[in-house]
Design a protein around this motif. Structure first.
Motif, PDB file in Angstrom:
ATOM      1  N   UNK A 117       7.706  -0.209   2.454  1.00 52.32           N
ATOM      2  CA  UNK A 117       6.938   0.959   2.966  1.00 52.32           C
ATOM      3  C   UNK A 117       7.581   1.238   4.323  1.00 52.32           C
ATOM      4  N   UNK A 118       8.119   2.487   4.533  1.00 50.45           N
ATOM      5  CA  UNK A 118       8.928   3.031   5.499  1.00 50.45           C
ATOM      6  C   UNK A 118       7.907   3.930   6.517  1.00 50.45           C
ATOM      7  N   UNK A 119       8.060   3.639   7.829  1.00 47.06           N
ATOM      8  CA  UNK A 119       6.989   4.366   8.935  1.00 47.06           C
ATOM      9  C   UNK A 119       7.893   5.090   9.862  1.00 47.06           C
ATOM     10  N   UNK A 120       7.508   6.246  10.149  1.00 43.70           N
ATOM     11  CA  UNK A 120       8.383   6.893  11.113  1.00 43.70           C
ATOM     12  C   UNK A 120       7.496   6.960  12.373  1.00 43.70           C
ATOM     13  N   UNK A 121       8.159   6.429  13.315  1.00 43.94           N
ATOM     14  CA  UNK A 121       7.573   6.049  14.630  1.00 43.94           C
ATOM     15  C   UNK A 121       7.281   7.573  15.498  1.00 43.94           C
ATOM     16  N   UNK A 122       8.080   8.564  15.348  1.00 46.10           N
ATOM     17  CA  UNK A 122       7.996   9.809  15.776  1.00 46.10           C
ATOM     18  C   UNK A 122       6.997  10.656  15.152  1.00 46.10           C
ATOM     19  N   UNK A 123       6.969  10.802  13.819  1.00 43.86           N
ATOM     20  CA  UNK A 123       6.291  11.776  13.200  1.00 43.86           C
ATOM     21  C   UNK A 123       4.888  10.998  12.487  1.00 43.86           C
ATOM     22  N   UNK A 124       4.876   9.684  12.533  1.00 41.86           N
ATOM     23  CA  UNK A 124       3.744   9.010  11.728  1.00 41.86           C
ATOM     24  C   UNK A 124       3.832   9.143  10.204  1.00 41.86           C
ATOM     25  N   UNK A 125       4.936   9.869   9.785  1.00 38.02           N
ATOM     26  CA  UNK A 125       4.910   9.690   8.451  1.00 38.02           C
ATOM     27  C   UNK A 125       5.292   8.505   7.704  1.00 38.02           C
ATOM     28  N   UNK A 126       4.764   8.051   6.696  1.00 38.28           N
ATOM     29  CA  UNK A 126       4.847   6.813   5.999  1.00 38.28           C
ATOM     30  C   UNK A 126       5.261   7.257   4.321  1.00 38.28           C
ATOM     31  N   UNK A 127       6.146   6.416   3.856  1.00 41.70           N
ATOM     32  CA  UNK A 127       6.288   6.601   2.340  1.00 41.70           C
ATOM     33  C   UNK A 127       6.532   5.159   1.768  1.00 41.70           C
ATOM     34  N   UNK A 128       6.112   4.925   0.426  1.00 40.72           N
ATOM     35  CA  UNK A 128       6.245   3.436  -0.023  1.00 40.72           C
ATOM     36  C   UNK A 128       6.921   3.825  -1.226  1.00 40.72           C
ATOM     37  N   UNK A 129       7.631   2.749  -1.760  1.00 43.10           N
ATOM     38  CA  UNK A 129       8.464   2.905  -2.942  1.00 43.10           C
ATOM     39  C   UNK A 129       8.824   1.361  -3.326  1.00 43.10           C
ATOM     40  N   UNK A 130       9.306   1.485  -4.729  1.00 43.73           N
ATOM     41  CA  UNK A 130       9.677  -0.185  -4.991  1.00 43.73           C
ATOM     42  C   UNK A 130      11.169   0.131  -5.452  1.00 43.73           C
ATOM     43  N   UNK A 131      11.797  -0.908  -4.920  1.00 44.32           N
ATOM     44  CA  UNK A 131      13.536  -0.979  -5.023  1.00 44.32           C
ATOM     45  C   UNK A 131      13.516  -2.012  -6.278  1.00 44.32           C
ATOM     46  N   UNK A 132      14.286  -1.675  -7.170  1.00 42.92           N
ATOM     47  CA  UNK A 132      14.521  -2.467  -8.630  1.00 42.92           C
ATOM     48  C   UNK A 132      16.048  -2.986  -8.419  1.00 42.92           C
ATOM     49  N   UNK A 133      16.438  -4.102  -7.660  1.00 43.02           N
ATOM     50  CA  UNK A 133      17.651  -4.658  -7.467  1.00 43.02           C
ATOM     51  C   UNK A 133      18.314  -5.294  -8.651  1.00 43.02           C
ATOM     52  N   UNK A 134      19.218  -5.016  -9.194  1.00 46.83           N
ATOM     53  CA  UNK A 134      19.874  -5.532 -10.619  1.00 46.83           C
ATOM     54  C   UNK A 134      20.919  -6.082 -10.197  1.00 46.83           C
ATOM     55  N   UNK A 135      21.264  -6.801 -10.994  1.00 45.83           N
ATOM     56  CA  UNK A 135      22.895  -7.821 -10.983  1.00 45.83           C
ATOM     57  C   UNK A 135      23.847  -6.623 -11.248  1.00 45.83           C
ATOM     58  N   UNK A 136      24.912  -6.832 -10.420  1.00 41.28           N
ATOM     59  CA  UNK A 136      26.154  -6.096 -10.696  1.00 41.28           C
ATOM     60  C   UNK A 136      26.692  -6.084 -11.838  1.00 41.28           C
ATOM     61  N   UNK A 137      27.380  -5.093 -12.408  1.00 38.84           N
ATOM     62  CA  UNK A 137      27.829  -5.004 -13.800  1.00 38.84           C
ATOM     63  C   UNK A 137      29.363  -5.467 -13.681  1.00 38.84           C
TER      64      UNK A 137
END
Length: 137
Positions: A117-137
């Motif tokens: 979850x990212x929050x911007x202290x200036x704008x109050x905007x917030x976004x949430x997402x999932x990160x799928x970290x995979x093994x290097x190929x």
């Protein structure tokens, strides 16, 4: 993509290539780098995602690579992150360093799928997402 975003992406891509060259890698025409021991691996560009489009999505990135969060040309340094598993990914602050501007981002440290979850202290905007970290190929 506007000129500032293109410029930031070029700086990030250039930094990835610079790091590869400083670690003793030499490029072969195929996009594969060889280190001083003769081992080879791919040099990959960061995964760029507009911060205005990341909310509610899953972003896939290989361990060792970063998610470059683009599109905030004014308050890019004001983003902070809450990560439910900081051993899998870490937050990279947006900043200006001399003449270069760096977007905020997330670096994949090990395989996993944390919520961010990212929050911007200036704008109050917030976004949430999932990160799928995979093994290097």
């Amino acid at each position: 993509m506007d000129a500032r975003t293109t410029s930031r992406f070029a700086v990030v891509a250039g930094a990835v290539l610079l790091v590869a060259s400083l670690t003793g890698c030499t490029g072969s025409g195929s996009g594969v780098a060889s280190d001083s021991d003769g081992a080879s691996g791919s040099v990959i560009a960061p995964v760029s995602v507009p911060i205005t489009e990341v909310d509610g999505t899953t972003v896939t990135v290989q361990v060792g690579n970063v998610v470059n969060l683009t599109g905030d040309d004014e308050t890019f340094a004001d983003w902070t992150a809450e990560i439910d598993d900081p051993e899998v990914v870490s937050f990279v602050d947006g900043r200006t360093d001399g003449s270069a501007t760096f977007n905020p981002g997330v670096k994949a440290l090990e395989v996993g799928d944390p919520d961010v979850t990212l929050t911007n202290s200036s704008t109050g905007q917030s976004v949430s997402f999932e990160v799928e970290a995979t093994a290097p190929r």
